[in-house]
Design an enzyme around this catalytic site. Structure first.
Site, PDB file in Angstrom:
ATOM      1  N   GLU A 145       0.822  -1.199   0.000  1.00 52.90           N
ATOM      2  CA  GLU A 145       0.000   0.000   0.000  1.00 52.90           C
ATOM      3  C   GLU A 145       0.864   1.260   0.000  1.00 52.90           C
ATOM      4  O   GLU A 145       2.000   1.241   0.469  1.00 52.90           O
ATOM      5  CB  GLU A 145      -0.900   0.021   1.240  1.00 52.90           C
ATOM      6  CG  GLU A 145      -1.877  -1.139   1.315  1.00 52.90           C
ATOM      7  CD  GLU A 145      -2.877  -0.988   2.454  1.00 52.90           C
ATOM      8  OE1 GLU A 145      -3.944  -1.618   2.374  1.00 52.90           O
ATOM      9  OE2 GLU A 145      -2.591  -0.233   3.407  1.00 52.90           O
ATOM     10  N   CYS A 146       0.301   2.335  -0.530  1.00 59.11           N
ATOM     11  CA  CYS A 146       0.889   3.670  -0.467  1.00 59.11           C
ATOM     12  C   CYS A 146       2.269   3.705  -1.142  1.00 59.11           C
ATOM     13  O   CYS A 146       2.384   3.366  -2.316  1.00 59.11           O
ATOM     14  CB  CYS A 146       0.947   4.133   0.985  1.00 59.11           C
ATOM     15  SG  CYS A 146       1.214   5.904   1.193  1.00 59.11           S
ATOM     16  N   ILE A 147       3.323   4.088  -0.431  1.00 56.73           N
ATOM     17  CA  ILE A 147       4.658   4.171  -1.010  1.00 56.73           C
ATOM     18  C   ILE A 147       5.362   2.822  -1.022  1.00 56.73           C
ATOM     19  O   ILE A 147       6.358   2.639  -1.738  1.00 56.73           O
ATOM     20  CB  ILE A 147       5.514   5.217  -0.242  1.00 56.73           C
ATOM     21  CG1 ILE A 147       6.805   5.554  -0.993  1.00 56.73           C
ATOM     22  CG2 ILE A 147       5.812   4.731   1.175  1.00 56.73           C
ATOM     23  CD1 ILE A 147       6.605   6.133  -2.380  1.00 56.73           C
TER      24      ILE A 147
END
Length: 233
Positions: A145-147
């Site tokens: 998820e995300c970065i």
């Protein structure tokens, strides 16, 4: 009963695992009636203030000391999120789990890797490389998820994995430079690479509301369930 391994990178979005992304992932797994086990590497990291985004000074440092930035242990901080139920990353074995997941937060970019400092020249700590590669070679899903997908891109980009970091950005261009194929996703959406068994969602790379974070984790785990069902057929 599925068992999902989660790699944490500290506690807090500025210098560790993003709490809302991590907790929403845990909750989505639990709602399926599955189990999860948290892992984290050991080692020190520089603490960043969640108020002004600056490194935190060590009040206990000796006057004139070269090391005046507060440091904490990744494993100890990650244990705060896991309520103490955590194992050292070097104990992870892909054979014991159905999938591997990496929530976001700058810990993925600062502690698990050096992306925050080195960009396209980033390195990743050996334990994370080993965990991702072992899972991939066991033909089991890797989720991020995300970065955190930038870490997956660095390790698995040579295989042409499809993933998302949200909208086109510096991170997406760097991921493409590693060989990964970046797919644009909006908040809550999920990128599914069925061939390489990689599932990603952009979370706070593009989201602005906590509800979007929880929706993204729910959708990611829904897609993981479908992938695991296909793998058993």
């Amino acid at each position: 009963m599925k068992n999902i391994a989660i790699i944490l990178s500290g506690c807090g979005n500025r210098d560790g695992s993003e709490l809302q992304e991590t907790l929403s992932l845990m909750l989505a797994i639990d709602r399926k009636g599955w189990q999860y086990q948290c892992f984290a590497p050991e080692g020190l990291f520089e603490v960043v203030s969640h108020v002004d985004d600056r490194p935190t000074e060590d009040d206990d440092a000796e006057e004139g000391s070269l090391v005046d930035i507060e440091q904490r242990d990744i494993y100890e901080e990650s244990a705060r999120i896991a309520r103490g139920n955590i194992k050292p990353l070097d104990q992870y074995r892909a054979a014991d789990y159905d999938a591997l997941a990496l929530p976001g937060g700058m810990g993925a970019a600062r502690n698990l890797s050096t992306y925050a400092f080195d960009g396209p020249h980033m390195t990743i700590i050996d334990g994370v490389i080993d965990a991702i590669l072992e899972t991939y070679r066991a033909h089991k899903p890797v989720c991020a998820e995300c970065i955190a997908p930038i870490v997956v891109a660095k390790v698995l980009g040579r295989y042409g994995v499809h993933l998302t970091l949200g909208h086109e950005c510096q991170a997406s261009r760097i991921a493409a430079g590693f060989g990964a194929v970046h797919e644009v996703c909006e908040p809550g959406e999920v990128c599914v690479d069925s061939e390489n068994k990689v599932i990603t969602t952009p979370a706070y790379m593009v989201a602005t509301r906590i509800s979007e974070i929880f929706q993204g984790s729910d959708n990611l785990v829904d897609e993981l369930e479908k992938m695991l069902e296909r793998g058993n057929n």
